[in-house]
Design a protein around this motif. Structure first.
Motif, PDB file in Angstrom:
ATOM      1  N   GLY A  47      18.441   7.010  -8.765  1.00 23.24           N
ATOM      2  CA  GLY A  47      17.268   6.175  -8.581  1.00 23.24           C
ATOM      3  C   GLY A  47      17.509   4.932  -7.752  1.00 23.24           C
ATOM      4  N   MET A  48      18.438   5.013  -6.812  1.00 20.67           N
ATOM      5  CA  MET A  48      18.746   3.891  -5.921  1.00 20.67           C
ATOM      6  C   MET A  48      18.259   4.240  -4.518  1.00 20.67           C
ATOM      7  N   GLN A  49      17.479   3.354  -3.920  1.00 22.17           N
ATOM      8  CA  GLN A  49      16.896   3.671  -2.620  1.00 22.17           C
ATOM      9  C   GLN A  49      17.769   3.235  -1.442  1.00 22.17           C
ATOM     10  N   ARG A  50      18.570   2.196  -1.633  1.00 24.27           N
ATOM     11  CA  ARG A  50      19.367   1.669  -0.522  1.00 24.27           C
ATOM     12  C   ARG A  50      20.763   1.301  -0.997  1.00 24.27           C
ATOM     13  N   GLY A  51      21.672   1.123  -0.037  1.00 24.20           N
ATOM     14  CA  GLY A  51      23.041   0.792  -0.392  1.00 24.20           C
ATOM     15  C   GLY A  51      23.711  -0.096   0.639  1.00 24.20           C
ATOM     16  N   VAL A  52      24.777  -0.734   0.211  1.00 26.76           N
ATOM     17  CA  VAL A  52      25.578  -1.599   1.076  1.00 26.76           C
ATOM     18  C   VAL A  52      27.011  -1.081   1.079  1.00 26.76           C
ATOM     19  N   LEU A  53      27.496  -0.725   2.259  1.00 27.30           N
ATOM     20  CA  LEU A  53      28.863  -0.230   2.411  1.00 27.30           C
ATOM     21  C   LEU A  53      29.799  -1.398   2.701  1.00 27.30           C
ATOM     22  N   VAL A  54      30.847  -1.496   1.917  1.00 30.92           N
ATOM     23  CA  VAL A  54      31.837  -2.563   2.050  1.00 30.92           C
ATOM     24  C   VAL A  54      33.142  -1.944   2.543  1.00 30.92           C
ATOM     25  N   GLN A  55      33.709  -2.530   3.574  1.00 30.95           N
ATOM     26  CA  GLN A  55      34.951  -1.994   4.128  1.00 30.95           C
ATOM     27  C   GLN A  55      36.055  -1.997   3.079  1.00 30.95           C
ATOM     28  N   PRO A  56      36.687  -0.827   2.823  1.00 34.50           N
ATOM     29  CA  PRO A  56      37.795  -0.775   1.860  1.00 34.50           C
ATOM     30  C   PRO A  56      39.008  -1.527   2.393  1.00 34.50           C
ATOM     31  N   SER A  57      39.716  -2.176   1.499  1.00 34.45           N
ATOM     32  CA  SER A  57      40.847  -3.005   1.923  1.00 34.45           C
ATOM     33  C   SER A  57      41.921  -2.203   2.631  1.00 34.45           C
ATOM     34  N   PHE A  58      42.155  -0.950   2.208  1.00 37.84           N
ATOM     35  CA  PHE A  58      43.252  -0.180   2.793  1.00 37.84           C
ATOM     36  C   PHE A  58      42.987   0.231   4.231  1.00 37.84           C
TER      37      PHE A  58
END
Length: 269
Positions: A47-58
């Protein structure tokens, strides 16, 4: 704007796959794939319409995989990048930031766990802060324990929005750090991600969420799943969302919806 109309937004997730170039001596590198299609499926079923991608540290400052993912679903996604702090001027030139902004980037991340706290009060970093502020970007900080003592003064005077990851990683052994995070959170330009409950000792994340609500700071809280839960892969998205909603009580709708829209510069639609 009615909260009931606001889409639910996950403000913290990662995408990657095996074979991507990593930083030298990473703390960990997942052996499995976490592709965009799998993440979008998680959003859909929860039930989530949008998302934020965060650069992984590795993956360090090579944000190409993240940027390619943003391009595949520009209406649903925003991004938070990592930059090479040894080359701030070129990494965050006004020209490059304008291009990144057009691609959906809305912030830069500093994962300081196990790393030195940078000199954020220096002239070089203050220019970065001013450039972030000019575009409405935020500086996302993941830190823990005594690092908050080193950060508090600099972040109190920081020019742009600040976002504190994973509730500041509260610990029962670091009560002073919790007080410092709460003081920072009381500033009008500081936000906190209600995320990563499993990255703190049992009860600590719930206690911190309660303290933030009691302090009247719910207008600057956002929810993050931290999918795919690196190093804690037995977690389930639905359970984590449920725990956050229960912790937020009557504020849950605002936090999952309207707050994230404001932070990430999204309109309803």
């Amino acid at each position: 704007m009615s909260n009931a109309l606001a889409p639910h937004i996950d403000t913290h997730a990662h995408v990657f796959e095996p074979g991507l170039a990593t930083v030298a001596q990473p703390r960990y590198v997942p052996s499995y794939a976490a592709p965009l299609a799998a993440y979008l499926e998680q959003l859909d079923v929860n039930g989530m319409q949008r998302g934020v991608l965060v650069q992984p540290s590795f993956l360090g400052s090579d944000n190409s995989y993240l940027l390619a993912a943003l391009a595949q679903a520009p209406d649903r996604l925003r991004g938070v990048i990592v930059v090479d702090t040894a080359h701030l001027e070129s990494e965050l030139s006004e020209e490059r930031m304008a291009r990144l902004d057009a691609s959906g980037v809305r912030g830069m991340r500093l994962n300081l766990v196990g790393a030195a706290v940078p000199a954020l009060q220096s002239a070089e970093w203050q220019i970065v802060g001013e450039r972030l502020a000019a575009l409405g970007w935020h500086l996302e900080i993941q830190a823990a324990g005594a690092q908050w003592e080193a950060l508090e003064s600099a972040l109190t005077a920081w020019p742009s929005i600040v976002v504190i990851d994973h509730l500041g990683l509260p610990s029962p052994d670091e009560r002073d750090a919790k007080r410092r995070v709460l003081r920072l959170a009381s500033r009008i330009n500081t936000w906190v991600k209600v995320s990563g409950f499993y990255r703190s000792q049992p009860g600590e994340a719930l206690s911190m969420t309660s303290a933030l609500r009691s302090a009247g700071l719910t207008e600057r809280l956002v929810f993050g799943s931290d999918w795919p839960f690196t190093r804690f892969e037995d977690q389930r998205y639905a359970d984590l969302k449920c725990r956050a909603v229960e912790a937020l009580g009557d504020d849950a709708e605002r936090v999952l919806g309207q707050n994230a829209l404001r932070l990430m510069g999204w309109g309803i639609g």
